[in-house]
Design a protein around this motif. Structure first.
Motif, PDB file in Angstrom:
ATOM      1  N   ALA A  59     -50.241 -15.741  21.455  1.00  0.00           N
ATOM      2  CA  ALA A  59     -49.842 -17.086  21.053  1.00  0.00           C
ATOM      3  C   ALA A  59     -48.945 -17.045  19.827  1.00  0.00           C
ATOM      4  N   ALA A  60     -49.215 -16.094  18.933  1.00  0.00           N
ATOM      5  CA  ALA A  60     -48.456 -16.004  17.685  1.00  0.00           C
ATOM      6  C   ALA A  60     -46.978 -15.717  17.929  1.00  0.00           C
ATOM      7  N   ALA A  61     -46.638 -15.183  19.095  1.00  0.00           N
ATOM      8  CA  ALA A  61     -45.230 -14.910  19.403  1.00  0.00           C
ATOM      9  C   ALA A  61     -44.401 -16.190  19.438  1.00  0.00           C
ATOM     10  N   PHE A  62     -45.063 -17.333  19.654  1.00  0.00           N
ATOM     11  CA  PHE A  62     -44.352 -18.607  19.760  1.00  0.00           C
ATOM     12  C   PHE A  62     -44.535 -19.474  18.519  1.00  0.00           C
ATOM     13  N   ASP A  63     -45.093 -18.899  17.471  1.00  0.00           N
ATOM     14  CA  ASP A  63     -45.318 -19.603  16.213  1.00  0.00           C
ATOM     15  C   ASP A  63     -44.091 -19.426  15.313  1.00  0.00           C
ATOM     16  N   ALA A  64     -43.292 -20.471  15.211  1.00  0.00           N
ATOM     17  CA  ALA A  64     -42.053 -20.390  14.440  1.00  0.00           C
ATOM     18  C   ALA A  64     -42.291 -20.398  12.938  1.00  0.00           C
ATOM     19  N   TYR A  65     -43.525 -20.704  12.502  1.00  0.00           N
ATOM     20  CA  TYR A  65     -43.810 -20.821  11.073  1.00  0.00           C
ATOM     21  C   TYR A  65     -44.603 -19.640  10.525  1.00  0.00           C
ATOM     22  N   LEU A  66     -45.099 -18.781  11.375  1.00  0.00           N
ATOM     23  CA  LEU A  66     -46.054 -17.763  10.948  1.00  0.00           C
ATOM     24  C   LEU A  66     -45.484 -16.851   9.872  1.00  0.00           C
ATOM     25  N   GLU A  67     -44.262 -16.378  10.051  1.00  0.00           N
ATOM     26  CA  GLU A  67     -43.685 -15.431   9.092  1.00  0.00           C
ATOM     27  C   GLU A  67     -43.275 -16.106   7.789  1.00  0.00           C
ATOM     28  N   ARG A  68     -43.149 -17.436   7.811  1.00  0.00           N
ATOM     29  CA  ARG A  68     -42.717 -18.137   6.602  1.00  0.00           C
ATOM     30  C   ARG A  68     -43.875 -18.341   5.631  1.00  0.00           C
TER      31      ARG A  68
END
Length: 449
Positions: free
Chosen positions: A431-440
């Protein structure tokens, strides 16, 4: 530990009970914003309600909830008065008679609420909202608090489902987490609830607690099967002492390592499935006749701030300090300190501290993540079209899944992304592959397993 476990189970990723996740909420969403969002809801929009009661008699050392100790009932009476006022404030912006499909009481230990204010709150909900016979009305319970009198109060309030915090039946483990409750005490609680007609029973179990091993889990599962709850949640203990200071009281040398956590989780899953429970998503199990198992088979299972749910309402209204709500326009979270929350409500203000206004992109990504977390499959082109994007809009995100694809944990066929059976325990990583905010963000999350 296998190579796959080493590479995926030890990753720090969100639980995805919302998207974007709570660490990305910000103060730009205010009570005024929330009021506008409430007023804009269509009259036919179905609601679910969450009421947070942040009090326990004692704080268990493993607890990750927003709660505090209340030795006497005075703070609970005061809190109930403010909760009634907040319900009035929200209802004034919504208008009366909105249909409600689910009500959930969480905490803390919401059953500590004294009888009269508890019944006053449920009466207020019935006065302001259309709560039909089909509405599921659930409450989280500490088994140690379930007296015959409480069971009768819950019945009178219209409670239909009770979730008991069991965690583990082993005495050594219970002492280590500050929650001693013998099997006989839990069994009495279940009997008392069933005796008044509350037959929909959930158990919360945990793995990864201090002094736990496969043997303690085996005995806990065996005793759980004797009491036959309709649903079981099997959560991995999240040791986050940087967020929950009381967890520093836990002896970290007594915590099982990742290999042991995986062994306990795998063993418990096998035992529960062998006992006739259906595996639901990451961490839930349900008897085939339970509404959650039926929702899984029908493709209507959802995920929200309470985890996996049968609740299909588009709008979740949160009441009480720190409670989180979800509306079509975005997420809101109330002030987390009871003092600030109470003062805001007393001043006639919606007590929102922060939130997140959703873009169309956010809604689409939320849909992808929810489908991967519930049914383990998402059609990227279908979701893109439904939100007004070109079919290939999310194709670039597949690059982040290449490692999982190579390992046989994820399969891609056209625009369909499917988490394979071996990969389902790592669904949060997919699911994290589609998280646009995770790395920010800089938030630290719990382990994937």
């Amino acid at each position: 530990m296998t190579d796959l476990d080493h590479r995926y189970a030890t990753r720090s990723v969100p639980r995805y009970t919302s998207y974007p996740t709570a660490p990305h909420f910000h103060a730009g969403v205010t009570g005024a914003t929330y009021g506008d969002w409430l007023a804009a809801l269509a009259p036919s929009n179905a609601l679910s309600l969450y009421l947070h009661v942040p009090f326990c008699r004692n704080i268990c050392t493993y607890c990750g909830c927003h709660t505090k100790a209340a030795r006497k009932d005075g703070p609970l009476h005061d809190y109930a008065e403010t909760l009634l006022s907040e319900i009035d404030l929200v209802a004034a912006r919504l208008g009366s008679g909105r249909p409600v499909t689910h009500i959930h009481w969480g905490g803390g230990t919401p059953s500590l609420m004294p009888r009269e204010p508890f019944l006053a709150i449920t009466a207020a909900l019935r006065r302001h909202f259309d709560i039909g016979d089909a509405c599921e009305h659930a409450i989280e319970l500490d088994p140690r608090t379930v007296t015959p009198e409480l069971a009768e109060t819950l019945r009178e309030a219209g409670i239909t489902r009770a979730s008991l915090g069991v965690q583990d039946f082993d005495l050594t483990v219970q002492k280590a987490i500050g929650r001693v409750q013998p099997f006989s005490q839990v069994a009495r609680a279940v009997d008392r609830l069933r005796a008044v007609g509350i037959t929909q029973i959930n158990f919360d179990l945990m793995y990864g607690l201090p002094h736990q091993d496969v043997d303690t889990i085996a005995e806990t599962v065996r005793l759980t099967r004797e009491l036959a709850p309709g649903r079981i949640a099997l959560f991995g203990y999240a040791h986050v002492p940087w967020m929950k200071k009381h967890q520093r009281l836990i002896d970290e040398t007594a915590l099982p390592d990742t290999r042991a956590r995986l062994a306990m989780a795998d063993f418990a899953r096998r035992e529960l499935v062998d006992a006739g429970y259906e595996a639901i998503g990451l961490d839930h199990f349900a008897l085939p006749t339970d509404s959650m198992a039926l929702a899984l088979r029908a493709g209507t299972l959802r995920r929200n701030f309470q985890g996996y749910t049968t609740d299909t309402a588009d709008t979740l209204i949160g009441f009480g300090c720190s409670s989180i709500g979800r509306l079509p326009q975005g997420h809101v979270q109330n002030m987390s300190d009871t003092g600030g929350w109470s003062r805001a409500v007393r001043d006639g203000l919606l007590p929102v501290a922060r939130g997140f206004a959703l873009s169309n992109e956010d809604r689409a990504r939320a849909a992808i993540i929810e489908r991967l977390m519930t049914g383990h499959m998402a059609d990227l082109a279908e979701i893109a079209r439904a939100h007004g994007f070109a079919e290939e809009h999310f194709a670039g995100d597949l690059v982040s899944l290449e490692e999982m694809i190579d390992d046989g944990l994820v399969e891609v066929s056209g625009s369909r992304v499917t988490i394979t059976e071996p990969g389902q325990q790592y669904a949060r990583v997919a699911a994290a592959a589609f998280d646009a905010y995770l790395e920010r963000g800089t938030a630290r999350h719990s382990l994937a397993v």
